[in-house]
Design a protein around this motif. Sequence first.
Motif, PDB file in Angstrom:
ATOM      1  N   GLU A 188     -13.659  -2.347   5.885  1.00  0.00           N
ATOM      2  CA  GLU A 188     -12.209  -2.407   5.864  1.00  0.00           C
ATOM      3  C   GLU A 188     -11.668  -1.831   4.564  1.00  0.00           C
ATOM      4  N   THR A 189     -10.563  -1.132   4.666  1.00  0.00           N
ATOM      5  CA  THR A 189      -9.894  -0.621   3.486  1.00  0.00           C
ATOM      6  C   THR A 189      -9.025  -1.723   2.918  1.00  0.00           C
ATOM      7  N   THR A 190      -8.984  -1.801   1.599  1.00  0.00           N
ATOM      8  CA  THR A 190      -8.128  -2.767   0.927  1.00  0.00           C
ATOM      9  C   THR A 190      -7.260  -2.037  -0.086  1.00  0.00           C
ATOM     10  N   ALA A 191      -6.442  -2.772  -0.793  1.00  0.00           N
ATOM     11  CA  ALA A 191      -5.541  -2.163  -1.771  1.00  0.00           C
ATOM     12  C   ALA A 191      -6.294  -1.346  -2.807  1.00  0.00           C
ATOM     13  N   SER A 192      -7.472  -1.774  -3.176  1.00  0.00           N
ATOM     14  CA  SER A 192      -8.236  -1.029  -4.174  1.00  0.00           C
ATOM     15  C   SER A 192      -8.760   0.290  -3.628  1.00  0.00           C
ATOM     16  N   GLY A 193      -8.728   0.466  -2.315  1.00  0.00           N
ATOM     17  CA  GLY A 193      -9.205   1.698  -1.708  1.00  0.00           C
ATOM     18  C   GLY A 193      -8.115   2.737  -1.495  1.00  0.00           C
ATOM     19  N   CYS A 194      -6.869   2.403  -1.838  1.00  0.00           N
ATOM     20  CA  CYS A 194      -5.769   3.351  -1.674  1.00  0.00           C
ATOM     21  C   CYS A 194      -5.881   4.463  -2.709  1.00  0.00           C
ATOM     22  N   THR A 195      -5.491   5.664  -2.297  1.00  0.00           N
ATOM     23  CA  THR A 195      -5.511   6.786  -3.230  1.00  0.00           C
ATOM     24  C   THR A 195      -4.343   6.676  -4.196  1.00  0.00           C
ATOM     25  N   ALA A 196      -4.384   7.450  -5.251  1.00  0.00           N
ATOM     26  CA  ALA A 196      -3.332   7.415  -6.270  1.00  0.00           C
ATOM     27  C   ALA A 196      -1.984   7.747  -5.637  1.00  0.00           C
ATOM     28  N   GLY A 197      -0.986   6.944  -5.952  1.00  0.00           N
ATOM     29  CA  GLY A 197       0.346   7.164  -5.417  1.00  0.00           C
ATOM     30  C   GLY A 197       0.635   6.405  -4.143  1.00  0.00           C
ATOM     31  N   GLN A 198      -0.371   5.775  -3.560  1.00  0.00           N
ATOM     32  CA  GLN A 198      -0.162   4.995  -2.349  1.00  0.00           C
ATOM     33  C   GLN A 198      -0.203   3.510  -2.673  1.00  0.00           C
ATOM     34  N   VAL A 199       0.397   2.722  -1.801  1.00  0.00           N
ATOM     35  CA  VAL A 199       0.401   1.266  -1.953  1.00  0.00           C
ATOM     36  C   VAL A 199      -0.117   0.637  -0.674  1.00  0.00           C
ATOM     37  N   TRP A 200      -0.577  -0.601  -0.783  1.00  0.00           N
ATOM     38  CA  TRP A 200      -1.133  -1.324   0.360  1.00  0.00           C
ATOM     39  C   TRP A 200      -0.011  -1.969   1.149  1.00  0.00           C
ATOM     40  N   ASP A 201       0.025  -1.742   2.445  1.00  0.00           N
ATOM     41  CA  ASP A 201       0.979  -2.381   3.346  1.00  0.00           C
ATOM     42  C   ASP A 201       0.238  -3.445   4.130  1.00  0.00           C
ATOM     43  N   ALA A 202       0.517  -4.697   3.811  1.00  0.00           N
ATOM     44  CA  ALA A 202      -0.207  -5.809   4.431  1.00  0.00           C
ATOM     45  C   ALA A 202       0.101  -5.939   5.919  1.00  0.00           C
ATOM     46  N   ASP A 203       1.308  -5.564   6.336  1.00  0.00           N
ATOM     47  CA  ASP A 203       1.685  -5.696   7.744  1.00  0.00           C
ATOM     48  C   ASP A 203       0.856  -4.771   8.640  1.00  0.00           C
ATOM     49  N   SER A 204       0.684  -3.513   8.183  1.00  0.00           N
ATOM     50  CA  SER A 204      -0.074  -2.565   9.000  1.00  0.00           C
ATOM     51  C   SER A 204      -1.529  -2.464   8.562  1.00  0.00           C
ATOM     52  N   ALA A 205      -1.877  -3.109   7.439  1.00  0.00           N
ATOM     53  CA  ALA A 205      -3.231  -3.108   6.885  1.00  0.00           C
ATOM     54  C   ALA A 205      -3.729  -1.685   6.615  1.00  0.00           C
ATOM     55  N   THR A 206      -2.833  -0.864   6.052  1.00  0.00           N
ATOM     56  CA  THR A 206      -3.187   0.506   5.694  1.00  0.00           C
ATOM     57  C   THR A 206      -2.538   0.874   4.368  1.00  0.00           C
ATOM     58  N   CYS A 207      -2.986   1.966   3.803  1.00  0.00           N
ATOM     59  CA  CYS A 207      -2.366   2.521   2.614  1.00  0.00           C
ATOM     60  C   CYS A 207      -1.217   3.410   3.062  1.00  0.00           C
ATOM     61  N   VAL A 208      -0.056   3.264   2.408  1.00  0.00           N
ATOM     62  CA  VAL A 208       1.126   4.044   2.769  1.00  0.00           C
ATOM     63  C   VAL A 208       1.772   4.606   1.516  1.00  0.00           C
TER      64      VAL A 208
END
Length: 54
Positions: free
Chosen positions: A29-49
């Motif tokens: 599973e991807t988590t907030a620490s797996g987001c690329t630079a400039g992206q943030v973690w969206d807990a509702d969709s469980a993805t980096c946005v």
Amino acid sequence: MKLKLALAAVAFALAPAVASAMCSGMKHETTASGCTAGQVWDADSATCVEPVTG
């Protein structure tokens, strides 16, 4: 004694392959620490946005 040594050698030789095979079926599973630079973690969709500014 030689048989035990041979079985132990085979077990140690196959251990990494068995451990790797056990992990291959696990879902990573991807988590907030797996987001690329400039992206943030969206807990509702469980993805980096991309962050919404406005």
